[in-house]
Scaffold this motif. Structure first.
Motif, PDB file in Angstrom:
ATOM      1  N   ILE A 103       0.849  -1.191   0.000  1.00  0.00           N
ATOM      2  CA  ILE A 103       0.000   0.000   0.000  1.00  0.00           C
ATOM      3  C   ILE A 103       0.884   1.241   0.000  1.00  0.00           C
ATOM      4  N   GLN A 104       0.622   2.120  -0.955  1.00  0.00           N
ATOM      5  CA  GLN A 104       1.356   3.376  -1.065  1.00  0.00           C
ATOM      6  C   GLN A 104       0.513   4.555  -0.591  1.00  0.00           C
ATOM      7  N   SER A 105      -0.796   4.521  -0.897  1.00  0.00           N
ATOM      8  CA  SER A 105      -1.676   5.631  -0.570  1.00  0.00           C
ATOM      9  C   SER A 105      -3.081   5.097  -0.304  1.00  0.00           C
ATOM     10  N   ILE A 106      -3.681   5.573   0.800  1.00  0.00           N
ATOM     11  CA  ILE A 106      -5.006   5.103   1.207  1.00  0.00           C
ATOM     12  C   ILE A 106      -5.707   6.252   1.931  1.00  0.00           C
ATOM     13  N   SER A 107      -7.013   6.356   1.774  1.00  0.00           N
ATOM     14  CA  SER A 107      -7.768   7.423   2.440  1.00  0.00           C
ATOM     15  C   SER A 107      -7.884   7.161   3.940  1.00  0.00           C
ATOM     16  N   ASN A 108      -8.211   8.203   4.677  1.00  0.00           N
ATOM     17  CA  ASN A 108      -8.409   8.066   6.128  1.00  0.00           C
ATOM     18  C   ASN A 108      -9.429   6.981   6.459  1.00  0.00           C
ATOM     19  N   GLY A 109     -10.591   7.066   5.815  1.00  0.00           N
ATOM     20  CA  GLY A 109     -11.672   6.140   6.121  1.00  0.00           C
ATOM     21  C   GLY A 109     -11.316   4.703   5.819  1.00  0.00           C
ATOM     22  N   SER A 110     -10.701   4.463   4.667  1.00  0.00           N
ATOM     23  CA  SER A 110     -10.308   3.100   4.303  1.00  0.00           C
ATOM     24  C   SER A 110      -9.227   2.566   5.229  1.00  0.00           C
ATOM     25  N   ASP A 111      -8.276   3.426   5.601  1.00  0.00           N
ATOM     26  CA  ASP A 111      -7.213   3.031   6.522  1.00  0.00           C
ATOM     27  C   ASP A 111      -7.809   2.630   7.870  1.00  0.00           C
ATOM     28  N   PHE A 112      -8.750   3.415   8.347  1.00  0.00           N
ATOM     29  CA  PHE A 112      -9.402   3.149   9.629  1.00  0.00           C
ATOM     30  C   PHE A 112     -10.180   1.830   9.566  1.00  0.00           C
ATOM     31  N   GLN A 113     -10.924   1.598   8.470  1.00  0.00           N
ATOM     32  CA  GLN A 113     -11.669   0.346   8.310  1.00  0.00           C
ATOM     33  C   GLN A 113     -10.735  -0.857   8.261  1.00  0.00           C
ATOM     34  N   LEU A 114      -9.642  -0.733   7.529  1.00  0.00           N
ATOM     35  CA  LEU A 114      -8.679  -1.829   7.415  1.00  0.00           C
ATOM     36  C   LEU A 114      -8.053  -2.148   8.764  1.00  0.00           C
ATOM     37  N   ALA A 115      -7.633  -1.119   9.496  1.00  0.00           N
ATOM     38  CA  ALA A 115      -7.028  -1.328  10.819  1.00  0.00           C
ATOM     39  C   ALA A 115      -8.021  -1.992  11.777  1.00  0.00           C
ATOM     40  N   GLY A 116      -9.277  -1.550  11.751  1.00  0.00           N
ATOM     41  CA  GLY A 116     -10.297  -2.144  12.609  1.00  0.00           C
ATOM     42  C   GLY A 116     -10.576  -3.594  12.256  1.00  0.00           C
ATOM     43  N   PHE A 117     -10.645  -3.889  10.958  1.00  0.00           N
ATOM     44  CA  PHE A 117     -10.884  -5.260  10.503  1.00  0.00           C
ATOM     45  C   PHE A 117      -9.763  -6.180  10.958  1.00  0.00           C
ATOM     46  N   ILE A 118      -8.530  -5.743  10.782  1.00  0.00           N
ATOM     47  CA  ILE A 118      -7.382  -6.563  11.175  1.00  0.00           C
ATOM     48  C   ILE A 118      -7.358  -6.772  12.687  1.00  0.00           C
ATOM     49  N   ALA A 119      -7.613  -5.717  13.453  1.00  0.00           N
ATOM     50  CA  ALA A 119      -7.622  -5.840  14.913  1.00  0.00           C
ATOM     51  C   ALA A 119      -8.699  -6.832  15.359  1.00  0.00           C
ATOM     52  N   ARG A 120      -9.909  -6.746  14.768  1.00  0.00           N
ATOM     53  CA  ARG A 120     -10.985  -7.685  15.135  1.00  0.00           C
ATOM     54  C   ARG A 120     -10.624  -9.118  14.751  1.00  0.00           C
ATOM     55  N   ALA A 121     -10.015  -9.283  13.585  1.00  0.00           N
ATOM     56  CA  ALA A 121      -9.622 -10.625  13.146  1.00  0.00           C
ATOM     57  C   ALA A 121      -8.574 -11.213  14.079  1.00  0.00           C
ATOM     58  N   LEU A 122      -7.619 -10.410  14.490  1.00  0.00           N
ATOM     59  CA  LEU A 122      -6.594 -10.898  15.414  1.00  0.00           C
ATOM     60  C   LEU A 122      -7.188 -11.203  16.786  1.00  0.00           C
ATOM     61  N   GLN A 123      -8.123 -10.371  17.240  1.00  0.00           N
ATOM     62  CA  GLN A 123      -8.779 -10.635  18.524  1.00  0.00           C
ATOM     63  C   GLN A 123      -9.514 -11.963  18.489  1.00  0.00           C
ATOM     64  N   SER A 124     -10.236 -12.221  17.415  1.00  0.00           N
ATOM     65  CA  SER A 124     -11.004 -13.466  17.340  1.00  0.00           C
ATOM     66  C   SER A 124     -10.082 -14.677  17.188  1.00  0.00           C
ATOM     67  N   SER A 125      -8.934 -14.495  16.557  1.00  0.00           N
ATOM     68  CA  SER A 125      -8.040 -15.633  16.369  1.00  0.00           C
ATOM     69  C   SER A 125      -7.311 -16.020  17.655  1.00  0.00           C
ATOM     70  N   ILE A 126      -7.162 -15.059  18.590  1.00  0.00           N
ATOM     71  CA  ILE A 126      -6.509 -15.408  19.850  1.00  0.00           C
ATOM     72  C   ILE A 126      -7.498 -15.499  20.999  1.00  0.00           C
ATOM     73  N   GLY A 127      -8.787 -15.209  20.698  1.00  0.00           N
ATOM     74  CA  GLY A 127      -9.846 -15.425  21.670  1.00  0.00           C
ATOM     75  C   GLY A 127      -9.838 -14.487  22.858  1.00  0.00           C
ATOM     76  N   CYS A 128      -9.528 -13.213  22.632  1.00  0.00           N
ATOM     77  CA  CYS A 128      -9.610 -12.265  23.734  1.00  0.00           C
ATOM     78  C   CYS A 128     -10.352 -11.017  23.264  1.00  0.00           C
ATOM     79  N   ASP A 129     -10.775 -10.204  24.224  1.00  0.00           N
ATOM     80  CA  ASP A 129     -11.565  -9.034  23.893  1.00  0.00           C
ATOM     81  C   ASP A 129     -10.732  -7.827  23.521  1.00  0.00           C
ATOM     82  N   THR A 130      -9.522  -7.750  24.007  1.00  0.00           N
ATOM     83  CA  THR A 130      -8.698  -6.597  23.678  1.00  0.00           C
ATOM     84  C   THR A 130      -7.325  -7.059  23.239  1.00  0.00           C
TER      85      THR A 130
END
Length: 146
Positions: A88-115
């Motif tokens: 990724i070279q360039s991404i909008s604020n909104g897309s960056d925020f959505q991507l970061a949130g998606f990855i954080a949720r995916a990692l949370q579910s893969s390790i089974g914790c809330d935070t």
């Protein structure tokens, strides 16, 4: 642990996400196979002709997210068989925020914790610092993070 110069900066999440890639000459359907905040591994569907260092745009439909994210500019870093990698070279604020949130949720579910700490999630953003100065928001180019 690997050589510090070859370790990835951000955690990767393995997910199959429908996507379209736009080159200077065509739009191609593809499947994002894994993703991180710095790039994606993509499986081509069809005969997309890509070359290393080619600039592309990508639209990705993340599972469970109502609107697709747009990567304004990505650089093809490798192309092997039916898969290729983009940085990724360039991404909008909104897309960056959505991507970061998606990855954080995916990692949370893969390790089974809330935070998950931002370091463990590989996230550079949280809901509280969306407008932090120096973050590189908007469609400004990102620094080299490969």
């Amino acid at each position: 642990m690997g050589n510090p110069s070859t370790r990835r900066m951000y955690r990767r999440v393995e997910r199959d996400c429908h996507a379209c890639i736009l080159t200077s000459s065509a739009i191609h359907r593809c499947m994002v196979r894994d993703l991180s905040l710095s790039g994606f591994r993509v499986k081509r569907e069809g005969e997309a002709q890509l070359s290393e260092h080619m600039a592309v745009m990508i639209r990705v439909w993340l599972p469970g997210v109502s609107t697709p994210i747009d990567i304004d500019q990505a650089m093809v870093r490798w192309d092997r068989g039916n898969e290729f990698g983009v940085e990724i070279q360039s991404i909008s604020n909104g897309s960056d925020f959505q991507l970061a949130g998606f990855i954080a949720r995916a990692l949370q579910s893969s390790i089974g914790c809330d935070t998950v700490s931002s370091q463990a999630a590989g996230s550079r953003i949280s809901a509280g610092d969306a407008g932090s100065p120096g973050r590189g928001y908007g469609t400004q180019p990102r620094s080299a993070e490969a």
